[in-house]
Design an enzyme around this catalytic site. Sequence first.
Site, mmCIF file in Angstrom:
data_model
loop_
_atom_site.group_PDB
_atom_site.id
_atom_site.type_symbol
_atom_site.label_atom_id
_atom_site.label_comp_id
_atom_site.label_asym_id
_atom_site.label_seq_id
_atom_site.Cartn_x
_atom_site.Cartn_y
_atom_site.Cartn_z
ATOM 1 N N PRO A 38 35.050 33.610 29.061
ATOM 2 C CG PRO A 38 36.747 35.164 29.507
ATOM 3 C CD PRO A 38 35.904 34.609 28.397
ATOM 4 C CB CYS A 122 35.531 41.969 35.019
ATOM 5 S SG CYS A 122 34.407 41.470 36.354
#
Length: 358
Positions: A38, A122
């Site tokens: 992703p 992230c």
Amino acid sequence: MNKCTEKLRDWLNLQLLDDWIMKIGNIELKGIPLFLAPMEDVTYKSFRWMCKKFGADVMYTEFVSSEALVRDIKKTKDKMILFDFDRPVAIQIYGHNIDSMVRAAQVAEESKPDFIDINFGCPMKKIVRHGAGAAMLQDLPKMQQMAAEIVKAVNIPVTAKTRLGWTERDTPIIEAAERLQDAGIVALAIHGRTRDQLYTGKADWTLIGKVKNNPKIRMPIIGNGDITSAEKAKYLLDQTGVDALMIGRGAIGRPWLFREVRHYLETGEQLPSPNVAEVVEILKEQIRLNLEWKENELTGILMLRRHFAKYFPGLSNFRELKIKLLRAETGDEIYETLDAIVEIYGTHQLDYTDTSLR
């Protein structure tokens, strides 16, 4: 080791790869599955389509903010629109508030993904400054609680993606993996960098291998980071024994990397890289898909500029055409530039040996 022994070993390895089945809930993935990582502003419809076409087994949406989902922000909800070709596919969510993450997971489930993925990895400042993404590695009890609450709140499998740790001296990935498994996470993707590294330096797969080979770990482990060639994919697989490989930035401007990796894992043979004319046809397909999908031409083009910058590495005297491609604002301008590229460089083979992932 003589050549006959080497061939027998390679044949046995290929048979094992072919017979192996990885499971995410009721989803069965044969062999060594290849996952598309992703990536924000990257893994939207047209790019997912190209990667699927070239052999990616599992898709993810761009990651979506839990707070934005709770507030019913259209732009965020649009990221969760799924297509038949995507499957199996996950919606990845991120956030720092457990209640909001639980509600976001329930909202995401309404879009009917095959599983939900939690972003615990992230590294970007805009994410970690609020305590989300990789910042969760600094609070493993909260990470575990968040995962457990999400697992209880939805009726589909829940996976997670994370990093080795916060800094080189703070790499709690083994404990994190055990906690996430205890929380009900059914598969874990690990990027081989710390948060401090962002996307610099080299991914370290040593700890990924230690997680995979930890006797306490029963869930599948997916290795991620710096897979830029078929040979490297095989090397990292052999070194760690992970259940699946996840390819991210290496596929930007090179979606056929999935095909190359798959072919090498199954046969031990390298596929030749496409020449420039073949690459242009691939890029034109991605452009057409994006222009058909987006509400206006310019928006569709602007989304693709990051891809344009990666499609033609190593061509000499290419700067002027590259700038023209990056500045184009209409489909006609892009196609005209691509035709000029074919005319000048059509038969050139592209060299990805030293391609930067930045």
